[in-house]
Design a protein around this motif. Structure first.
Motif, PDB file in Angstrom:
ATOM      1  N   HIS A  15       0.836  -1.206   0.000  1.00  0.00           N
ATOM      2  CA  HIS A  15       0.000   0.000   0.000  1.00  0.00           C
ATOM      3  C   HIS A  15       0.872   1.258   0.000  1.00  0.00           C
ATOM      4  O   HIS A  15       0.621   2.196  -0.787  1.00  0.00           O
ATOM      5  CB  HIS A  15      -0.928  -0.010   1.216  1.00  0.00           C
ATOM      6  N   ASP A  16       1.894   1.278   0.848  1.00  0.00           N
ATOM      7  CA  ASP A  16       2.781   2.448   0.878  1.00  0.00           C
ATOM      8  C   ASP A  16       3.544   2.600  -0.437  1.00  0.00           C
ATOM      9  O   ASP A  16       3.752   3.720  -0.924  1.00  0.00           O
ATOM     10  CB  ASP A  16       3.775   2.309   2.035  1.00  0.00           C
ATOM     11  N   TRP A  17       3.942   1.482  -0.992  1.00  0.00           N
ATOM     12  CA  TRP A  17       4.683   1.515  -2.264  1.00  0.00           C
ATOM     13  C   TRP A  17       3.802   2.073  -3.383  1.00  0.00           C
ATOM     14  O   TRP A  17       4.248   2.875  -4.211  1.00  0.00           O
ATOM     15  CB  TRP A  17       5.144   0.102  -2.601  1.00  0.00           C
ATOM     16  N   PHE A  18       2.532   1.651  -3.405  1.00  0.00           N
ATOM     17  CA  PHE A  18       1.621   2.135  -4.434  1.00  0.00           C
ATOM     18  C   PHE A  18       1.333   3.623  -4.262  1.00  0.00           C
ATOM     19  O   PHE A  18       1.276   4.374  -5.255  1.00  0.00           O
ATOM     20  CB  PHE A  18       0.317   1.338  -4.396  1.00  0.00           C
ATOM     21  N   GLN A  19       1.135   4.067  -3.041  1.00  0.00           N
ATOM     22  CA  GLN A  19       0.860   5.486  -2.821  1.00  0.00           C
ATOM     23  C   GLN A  19       2.050   6.355  -3.232  1.00  0.00           C
ATOM     24  O   GLN A  19       1.871   7.430  -3.820  1.00  0.00           O
ATOM     25  CB  GLN A  19       0.504   5.718  -1.344  1.00  0.00           C
ATOM     26  N   SER A  20       3.258   5.902  -2.947  1.00  0.00           N
ATOM     27  CA  SER A  20       4.437   6.659  -3.374  1.00  0.00           C
ATOM     28  C   SER A  20       4.539   6.689  -4.899  1.00  0.00           C
ATOM     29  O   SER A  20       4.855   7.731  -5.495  1.00  0.00           O
ATOM     30  CB  SER A  20       5.704   6.034  -2.772  1.00  0.00           C
ATOM     31  N   LYS A  75       2.060   6.397  -7.016  1.00  0.00           N
ATOM     32  CA  LYS A  75       0.961   7.220  -7.513  1.00  0.00           C
ATOM     33  C   LYS A  75       1.275   8.703  -7.372  1.00  0.00           C
ATOM     34  O   LYS A  75       0.983   9.502  -8.278  1.00  0.00           O
ATOM     35  CB  LYS A  75      -0.316   6.865  -6.748  1.00  0.00           C
ATOM     36  N   THR A  76       1.909   9.076  -6.270  1.00  0.00           N
ATOM     37  CA  THR A  76       2.275  10.484  -6.063  1.00  0.00           C
ATOM     38  C   THR A  76       3.274  10.954  -7.112  1.00  0.00           C
ATOM     39  O   THR A  76       3.173  12.071  -7.634  1.00  0.00           O
ATOM     40  CB  THR A  76       2.863  10.668  -4.658  1.00  0.00           C
ATOM     41  N   GLN A  87       2.120  13.880 -10.007  1.00  0.00           N
ATOM     42  CA  GLN A  87       2.491  15.172  -9.436  1.00  0.00           C
ATOM     43  C   GLN A  87       2.626  16.255 -10.506  1.00  0.00           C
ATOM     44  O   GLN A  87       2.228  17.402 -10.302  1.00  0.00           O
ATOM     45  CB  GLN A  87       3.791  15.053  -8.646  1.00  0.00           C
ATOM     46  N   GLU A 143      -8.851  12.089 -11.538  1.00  0.00           N
ATOM     47  CA  GLU A 143      -8.438  11.067 -10.585  1.00  0.00           C
ATOM     48  C   GLU A 143      -9.145   9.746 -10.854  1.00  0.00           C
ATOM     49  O   GLU A 143      -8.531   8.671 -10.768  1.00  0.00           O
ATOM     50  CB  GLU A 143      -8.720  11.554  -9.170  1.00  0.00           C
ATOM     51  N   GLU A 200      -6.894   6.370 -12.116  1.00  0.00           N
ATOM     52  CA  GLU A 200      -6.719   5.394 -11.041  1.00  0.00           C
ATOM     53  C   GLU A 200      -6.477   3.990 -11.600  1.00  0.00           C
ATOM     54  O   GLU A 200      -5.564   3.273 -11.175  1.00  0.00           O
ATOM     55  CB  GLU A 200      -7.955   5.394 -10.137  1.00  0.00           C
ATOM     56  N   GLN A 233      -2.933   1.754 -11.422  1.00  0.00           N
ATOM     57  CA  GLN A 233      -2.897   0.416 -10.837  1.00  0.00           C
ATOM     58  C   GLN A 233      -2.319  -0.607 -11.817  1.00  0.00           C
ATOM     59  O   GLN A 233      -1.537  -1.483 -11.427  1.00  0.00           O
ATOM     60  CB  GLN A 233      -4.311   0.006 -10.421  1.00  0.00           C
TER      61      GLN A 233
END
Length: 720
Positions: free
Chosen positions: A642-647, A649-650, A654, A678, A682, A686
């Protein structure tokens, strides 16, 4: 993580975001975001990047011409090398193939065809038990790896087909325990009848052989490697053929890799009784290697050469790896590719091959471009030598031919003691040996050949240590001990090899004039010695010197005066490849380390200037796999998905937000467009995230989640 239905239904099919939402798992994703490319600021930034290299049209044209000439030269050179290697291997196997062909027809005419004359028709009556034996040829390959032998058995089948035989080539994989006897029989029928049958049976093959046009020729079944076959399946196959041998004149040929006693270890005694073996033997891998080295590298059929360190690496790679000629040829091709891709003047090697053909326009263009490159990059060398590029290439070719002639003369001297050409080839390329002799003033270009022949001893043995020139010094001692008959044969070989080198050829003829051939033995002709005036020739037999000593001194002079290694000649960079480090990393390098370097330093391969300036900061224009691996460097051995995907995605979105933030729109319209963007992106983000994770797993850098930690992946490689 599937996209919502409302988001997918309201979007236009022509927009790029919709195209991304329908990407499948195996598609190659774009390296940059569509939002970034579509924005006006990004277009202006892209234009600045494209125009940053300040090159004139003439420079670009010259670079394109150079690249095109190098590609053409590589194709010409490698096609010449490949065709030469194939021709050499065919000649090596031709004699064995001819023996096998005659044995096949002799066996068919002596034992099988007379039965058909006793009882006409496709089904003769058999009254002797010995008629059920299979004539079997055991072909010893002396090769533990069957890679080199695949083409050998294919060429054997073509050779037998061209002489009227029905041939089927079966692989050892057809005799697996999983498929059983039905697998090999199905493959056999498919090759003869060109069709597949649901129920494979030998009666189908017997019916095919009884037809007009098929009957009257031997049926040859070739198995490439019997030692890799399942013993039980192979035994059943042989027993089945022996039962039908009268109706179908089958002759079996099986490849054996180790020893000719291998069938006794695999087959049972009752199966061995069904075989009537005849042994054949192919050349060993070392013999084939020497033949390939002689044709491709020593005689230099294409002009391409390798340095001493590269030659030593190729020899060790052949001996220490799988010992196959296929791996050696593959390594030689990689060396050739790297030479033409890194050396700017390497295209002149192609010009050397076609300068006498009808491509005069391309030759003039190559020489003109080479002169321009020399004037730009090698002004100092050109001013010091004060010679034209054509003269330099001609001199380089002449020195290569002299070197090749001397190496072949040394190889002839070492054949009686089974000296390997690959070892002699590596030693002859050593520049340290030549520089050691040159520092003592013992080398030349043939000017001191007459004076050197008048010496009473060989200078190589006194000036070379045990490690330097070891094989050459051993050959000098062996020439001294040769019998008169073998010495006469050696001089005849030298005479044929040195026809184009007048200085050496004349001295060899002088040595031959001292010997007289008498009923197969060579004896000194004392009458000829007495007639020859001592002042006219330095070759004379005194009380302390024999003819063998004179032959050793001649060989000593050939090595010192004419065997100049390619790395010691001017402009050797054009034809000689020396970068052994790049070749080693391409063949046996650390593949995982190379993948890590390529992911982190991808801009060097893509030649992207914007990503080079970013350092270790991830940018959306980077490849997705590089972004993911750069972000993984911030984690330990476990990475939360989850953290890897959010980073990820950011990083990806950006710049799209920055591009739309400066547009003057109402707050309500801004919020609506941002929500739609968004929802659209998305699904594509993914998909790109899953694609990048899969690529990292395939390359062996991460391990997928386990049952205990489904939300984390594990890193496998750490650091460089």
């Amino acid at each position: 993580m599937a996209p919502s239905s409302s988001a997918s239904s309201g979007e236009d099919s022509s927009t790029p975001d919709t195209t991304q939402s329908h990407l499948q798992h195996s598609f190659l994703l774009h390296k940059a975001s569509d939002k970034l490319i579509s924005s006006g600021k990004a277009r202006r930034r892209r234009r600045r990047i494209d125009l940053s290299p300040t090159k004139t049209d003439d420079d670009k044209k010259q670079s394109d011409d150079e690249r095109w000439l190098r590609m053409e030269a590589f194709q010409l050179v490698w096609s010449r090398i490949e065709s030469t290697i194939n021709h050499v291997l065919r000649n090596i196997n031709a004699r064995v193939f001819d023996h096998i062909r005659r044995w096949v027809w002799d066996s068919f005419n002596a034992a099988i065809k007379p039965l058909a004359t006793i009882s006409p028709g496709p089904f003769p009556i058999v009254s002797q038990v010995t008629c059920t034996q299979l004539f079997t040829g055991l072909l010893l390959t002396n090769n533990m790896e069957f890679v080199d032998d695949i083409s050998t058995f294919q060429e054997l089948g073509l050779c037998l087909k061209s002489h009227g035989c029905h041939v089927a080539n079966l692989s050892s994989f057809d005799f697996s325990s999983k498929n059983g006897i039905a697998g090999c029989l199905t493959s056999l029928l498919r090759q003869f009848l060109m069709s597949t049958f649901d129920a494979a049976d030998m009666s189908i093959l017997a019916s095919w052989y009884s037809r007009q046009g098929n009957y009257g020729s031997p049926v040859v079944v070739i198995i490439d490697d019997m030692e890799r076959c399942c013993g039980a399946v192979l035994s059943d196959f042989i027993l089945m053929l022996s039962e039908w041998v009268v109706k179908i004149p089958v002759i079996l040929i099986m490849g054996v890799a180790t020893t000719l006693d291998a069938p006794r270890k695999i087959l049972s005694s009752n199966v061995l009784q069904k075989l009537c073996p005849c042994n054949f033997k192919l050349g060993s891998p070392a013999e084939r290697m020497d033949a390939v080295v002689e044709a491709a590298l020593v005689r230099q059929c294409s002009g391409f050469a390798v340095g001493h360190k590269v030659a030593v690496f190729l020899r060790n790679y052949f001996l220490n790896q799988d010992g196959t000629l296929t791996s050696f040829v593959r390594a030689l091709k990689i060396a050739c590719v790297q030479h033409f891709s890194t050396e700017p003047l390497s295209f002149l090697l192609g010009w050397l091959l076609v300068k006498e053909d009808s491509k005069g326009v391309q030759s003039e263009k190559a020489v003109k471009l080479a002169s321009e490159l020399l004037s730009l990059a090698r002004n100092q060398i050109a001013e010091q030598t004060e010679v034209t590029i054509v003269h330099s290439l001609t001199e380089l070719t002449k020195l290569q031919k002299l070197w090749s002639t001397v190496v072949l003369c040394l190889y002839e001297a070492g054949k009686c003691n089974k000296t390997r050409l690959i070892d002699l080839f590596c030693e002859a390329l050593d520049p340290d040996t030549y520089n050691l002799l040159a520092s003592d003033g013992l080398t030349g270009t043939g000017k001191g050949l007459v004076q050197s022949l008048s010496s009473d001893h060989c200078m190589l043995e006194q000036n070379l240590s045990y490690r330097k020139g070891r094989f050459i010094c051993q050959l000098l001692g062996r020439v001294r001990d040769l019998p008169a008959a073998l010495l006469c044969q050696l001089l005849n070989s030298w005479k044929n090899l040195t026809v184009d080198v007048l200085e050496i050829h004349a001295k060899v003829k002088e040595l031959q004039s001292i010997l007289k051939l008498d009923e197969g033995s060579c004896k000194p002709d004392l009458k000829e010695i007495s007639r020859r005036h001592t002042s006219r020739s330095p070759l004379k037999i005194g009380e302390s010197q024999s003819i063998n000593e004179k032959a050793a001194i001649l060989m000593d002079c050939m090595v010192r005066d004419f065997m100049k290694p390619i790395e010691c000649t001017a402009f050797h960079e054009i034809v000689c490849y020396r970068n052994v480090e790049n070749l080693q990393s391409a063949l046996i390098g650390d593949s995982r380390k190379m993948i890590q370097v390529d992911l982190l330093e991808f801009h060097k391969t893509l030649q992207c200037s914007c990503c080079r300036r970013s350092g270790n900061i991830p940018l959306p224009s980077m490849p997705d796999t590089s972004i993911m691996y750069t972000l993984a460097q911030e984690h330990g051995d476990l990475i939360n998905l989850h953290d890897w995907f959010q980073s990820f995605k950011t990083i990806v979105i950006q710049y799209s937000r920055k591009g739309t933030s400066k547009l003057k729109k109402s707050p309500l319209k801004k919020r609506k467009e941002r929500n739609e963007s968004e929802n659209k992106s998305e699904a594509s983000i993914q998909a790109r995230f899953c694609r990048a994770i899969t690529e990292l797993q395939i390359t062996g850098l991460i391990r997928m989640p386990s049952k205990k930690r489904r939300d984390c992946v594990q890193r496998v490689a750490f650091g460089l």
